[in-house]
Scaffold this active site. Structure first.
Site, mmCIF file in Angstrom:
data_model
loop_
_atom_site.group_PDB
_atom_site.id
_atom_site.type_symbol
_atom_site.label_atom_id
_atom_site.label_comp_id
_atom_site.label_asym_id
_atom_site.label_seq_id
_atom_site.Cartn_x
_atom_site.Cartn_y
_atom_site.Cartn_z
ATOM 1 C CG ASP A 1 -6.817 4.551 8.613
ATOM 2 O OD1 ASP A 1 -5.896 5.305 8.235
ATOM 3 O OD2 ASP A 1 -7.553 3.949 7.811
ATOM 4 C CD GLU B 1 -3.662 2.533 6.873
ATOM 5 O OE1 GLU B 1 -3.726 1.929 5.780
ATOM 6 O OE2 GLU B 1 -4.416 3.461 7.186
ATOM 7 C CD GLU B 2 -0.014 5.976 7.219
ATOM 8 O OE1 GLU B 2 0.975 5.771 6.477
ATOM 9 O OE2 GLU B 2 -1.180 5.732 6.864
ATOM 10 C CG ASP C 1 -2.076 -0.946 1.116
ATOM 11 O OD1 ASP C 1 -2.220 -1.556 0.044
ATOM 12 O OD2 ASP C 1 -2.826 -1.094 2.100
ATOM 13 C CG LEU D 1 -6.154 10.984 5.324
ATOM 14 C CD1 LEU D 1 -6.905 12.060 6.091
ATOM 15 C CD2 LEU D 1 -5.211 11.620 4.321
ATOM 16 C CG ASP D 2 -10.947 5.222 5.874
ATOM 17 O OD1 ASP D 2 -10.478 4.089 5.681
ATOM 18 O OD2 ASP D 2 -12.058 5.592 5.436
ATOM 19 C CG ASP E 1 -1.536 8.281 4.051
ATOM 20 O OD1 ASP E 1 -2.700 8.383 4.468
ATOM 21 O OD2 ASP E 1 -1.261 7.744 2.963
ATOM 22 C CD GLU F 1 -8.740 0.462 7.714
ATOM 23 O OE1 GLU F 1 -8.519 1.424 6.957
ATOM 24 O OE2 GLU F 1 -8.572 -0.728 7.371
#
Length: 341
Positions: free
Chosen positions: A108, A89-90, A61, A110-111, A67, A269
């Site tokens: 997360d 997530e990052e 990804d 920035l979804d 992000d 998420e």
């Protein structure tokens, strides 16, 4: 009519309870970060090339410039709250923020970041858990103390549950406060609207394909009513729409490489969305079993996700469990019908 602020709501809820005050502090910190992210997004390309790819995660990804910026903003805000452990997530692994903290937070930042440069809705999703040690973020979703998301669209909204229903707050630009807009959001139990990326039809399993075919057949098919399709490609936007007017969202696992076990992350998420859904009298599963009962194996574990109006979520689970539960199908809409990939 004067609307309560997020601060008012949380102060009334937490009162003399020390753990609740800590949760309130973390939520306020996330709201503060969200306010900054909202301003940045509102500037669009005037704030720079926010959609530029900065790198790639281990799973392939892409990581966009925004992000990284949003991750920094969220982490900085939470460092002032009683958060012992922070997972994002990052980042590959969770990090310690405040060793004396009582909470673990997974985010997360920035979804929907693929939509940064298209002026489409994106968001920040969060899950707050009790800190019980280095594996705090691997508790089941049932252990969540609070969860929610910030939605950056025409309005900036904060959708929140602390285990007492699902509330919606809207950012008042004039005062900078999040004001209560919906005290108890409820997902309609029945719906005629579904969200799925239909371009992947040829990769779906039989149960998902049959469910969508039944919806597409409309009033002339086994469901006996017409359905509408909605798909924003930014999950938080679909969650918000379902909270406002009902619907069902499907992101199943499929036959593509890397998608067999789903694509959305369980910890930061699926779990928070499932908590919000259940608190709004909706439902959330992996297509078969409740999301909140799944025991995470690692921070970035992926799962299929189906959520929304309870009747449709339960129907999809029945399609997966038992082929006999699927309605009789005419040759036109059978498994070898016109919609067969």
């Amino acid at each position: 009519m004067t609307r309560p602020t997020l601060q008012d709501h949380l102060e009334g809820w937490s009162q003399a309870d020390a753990l609740r005050r800590d949760i309130a502090s973390a939520v306020i910190a996330l709201a503060d970060a969200g306010r900054q992210i909202s301003e940045l997004l509102a500037a669009g390309p005037l704030a720079g090339a926010l959609a530029n790819v900065r790198g790639y995660h281990a799973d392939g990804d892409s990581q966009k410039e925004l992000d990284v910026i949003t991750d920094d903003l969220v982490r900085e805000a939470l460092s002032e709250a009683p958060v012992a452990l922070f997972g994002s997530e990052e980042a590959d692994a969770a990090v310690v923020l405040n060793p004396a903290g009582t909470l673990a937070v997974a985010v997360d930042p920035l979804d929907g970041s693929s939509n940064i440069d298209t002026n489409a809705t994106v968001g920040t999703i969060f899950s707050i858990l009790p800190y019980i040690g280095t594996d705090s973020l691997l508790q089941t979703g049932r252990a969540q103390l609070a969860a929610g998301f910030l939605l950056y669209g025409p309005q900036t909204a904060l959708v929140l549950t602390v285990g007492d229903g699902t509330q919606i707050f809207i950012l008042d630009r004039a005062s900078g406060a999040f004001l209560l807009a919906e005290q108890r959001a409820l997902v309609l139990p029945e719906t005629a609207e579904y969200a799925i990326n239909a371009s992947n039809l040829r990769h779906w399993d039989v149960a998902i394909r049959c469910y969508i075919e039944d919806c597409l057949a409309g009033a002339d098919g086994p469901r006996g009513k017409d359905f509408n399709t909605r798909w924003v490609a930014s999950m938080v936007a679909d969650v918000y729409r379902i909270l406002v007017r009902g619907g069902v969202y499907l992101y199943p696992g499929d036959a593509r490489r890397g998608y067999g076990h789903g694509r959305l992350r369980l910890v930061y998420e699926a779990n928070p969305v499932a908590f919000l859904m259940e608190q709004a009298q909706g439902s959330a599963t992996d297509g078969r079993l409740p999301i909140l009962d799944i025991v995470p194996e690692h921070l970035h574990q992926r799962v299929p996700l189906v959520f929304g109006s309870r009747a449709e979520v339960e129907r999809i689970a029945r399609y997966h469990r038992d082929a006999a539960a699927m309605p009789e199908r005419s040759p036109l809409f059978g498994r070898r019908g016109l919609l067969r990939a």
